[in-house]
Design an enzyme around this catalytic site. Structure first.
Site, short mmCIF file in Angstrom:
data_model
loop_
_atom_site.label_atom_id
_atom_site.label_comp_id
_atom_site.label_asym_id
_atom_site.label_seq_id
_atom_site.Cartn_x
_atom_site.Cartn_y
_atom_site.Cartn_z
N SER A 200 44.09 -125.41 19.53
CA SER A 200 44.46 -126.79 19.87
C SER A 200 44.96 -127.58 18.67
O SER A 200 45.87 -128.40 18.80
CB SER A 200 43.25 -127.50 20.50
OG SER A 200 42.83 -126.84 21.67
N HIS A 246 42.27 -131.82 17.32
CA HIS A 246 43.48 -132.42 17.87
C HIS A 246 44.04 -133.48 16.92
O HIS A 246 45.24 -133.51 16.64
CB HIS A 246 43.18 -133.06 19.23
CG HIS A 246 42.76 -132.06 20.28
ND1 HIS A 246 42.61 -132.40 21.61
CD2 HIS A 246 42.47 -130.73 20.18
CE1 HIS A 246 42.25 -131.32 22.29
NE2 HIS A 246 42.14 -130.30 21.44
#
Length: 295
Positions: A200, A246
């Protein structure tokens, strides 16, 4: 009959478009094959300009094909398959996923974890115990099918356009450094005993870089903004998601992406790879500080 003649006249007056970029009108043609080429595709020749294919094959250039290779927007070499590296990265992620499914014991040494088990239990594992490789291996490790599915879809959608625009080497640097930045921020902000994994951070790095690229090309950004907002909502609203990865990956992607597409031509490689080195140095510093805190 008159309508057909009028249509032929309009077709004759139509401005030709680049054979590699059909959305770009151009009045320039390759001096060898006479195909229309846009400014991004044309390569200086002894007389006029040539298209990337004629340069790649060395047709009529008078020098070796490697002497004047066509370049991408960021200065990388134009490749025959602009998605090759994206496919390889997806293949690596899938291979690790299948290996973990077949032998679950492989998962423990690959995930990102600060230190485990907590004191006073010994022996202990984790980044704080010198296993820095976990910052890297966790980028390619997934346990749930939905997790790898989302990440690989994102890699396919975002990786192809970025690999084509940056070139393979620059794209790989963007992907790896963004992923490491996401891992480092997770290591710094998450609990030392919390395990995390997945690509991610690297995917959000691609989000940041493609936003910068689209801004550079003056393209409509509403689609990518909507997709990013959806991912942010999922990140905030879904439990057990490492939002730190993220955030770290996205910030690194924006910084590196800006350097990639805005670096001055005369010192382009220095600025681009120098920026990657600076972000990597920040990753090392964050890791050292957190390690000192945990030990």
């Amino acid at each position: 009959m008159d309508d057909q003649a009028a249509g032929d006249a309009r077709d004759a007056q139509r401005v030709p478009v680049c054979y590699r970029h059909p959305d770009r009108e151009t009045g320039i043609r390759c001096t060898r094959c006479e195909r229309p080429i846009c400014p991004e595709c044309m390569v200086d020749a002894s007389v006029g300009f040539q298209c990337p294919e004629c340069v790649r094959t060395g047709s009529g250039t008078g020098h070796a094909p490697s002497a004047s290779l066509p370049r991408t927007l960021a200065g990388g070499t134009v490749a025959a398959d602009p998605r090759l590296l994206t496919k390889i990265l997806i293949g690596i992620n899938l291979a690790v996923f299948l290996a973990v499914q077949i032998r679950p014991s492989l998962l423990d040494p690959l995930v990102l974890i600060g230190v485990w088990p907590p004191e006073p239990f010994l022996p202990r594992d984790g980044v704080a115990e010198g296993e820095w490789y976990r910052l890297f291996t966790s980028m390619f490790t997934h346990e749930e099918i939905w997790h790898i599915a989302f990440n690989m879809l994102g890699l396919w959608w975002l990786g192809g356009p970025l690999e084509e625009a940056l070139g393979r080497a620059r794209f790989l640097a963007l992907y790896l450094v963004s992923g490491l930045a996401g891992s480092a921020l997770t290591y710094v902000l998450a609990s030392g005993s919390t395990a995390s994994l997945g690509a991610s951070g690297a995917i959000f790095g691609l989000f940041g870089a493609i936003a910068v690229l689209m801004r550079r090309l003056n393209q409509d950004m509403r689609g990518i903004i909507a997709l990013l907002v959806i991912n942010v909502i999922i990140t905030i609203g879904w439990s057990n998601i490492a939002w730190q990865a993220h955030l770290g990956g996205f910030v690194a992607g924006v910084v590196i992406g800006y350097a990639m597409v805005h670096a001055p031509r005369e010192r382009r490689a220095l600025v681009q790879y120098g920026t990657c080195a600076l972000v990597l140095a920040a990753v090392v510093v964050m890791t050292l500080l957190r390690t000192a805190q945990l030990t």
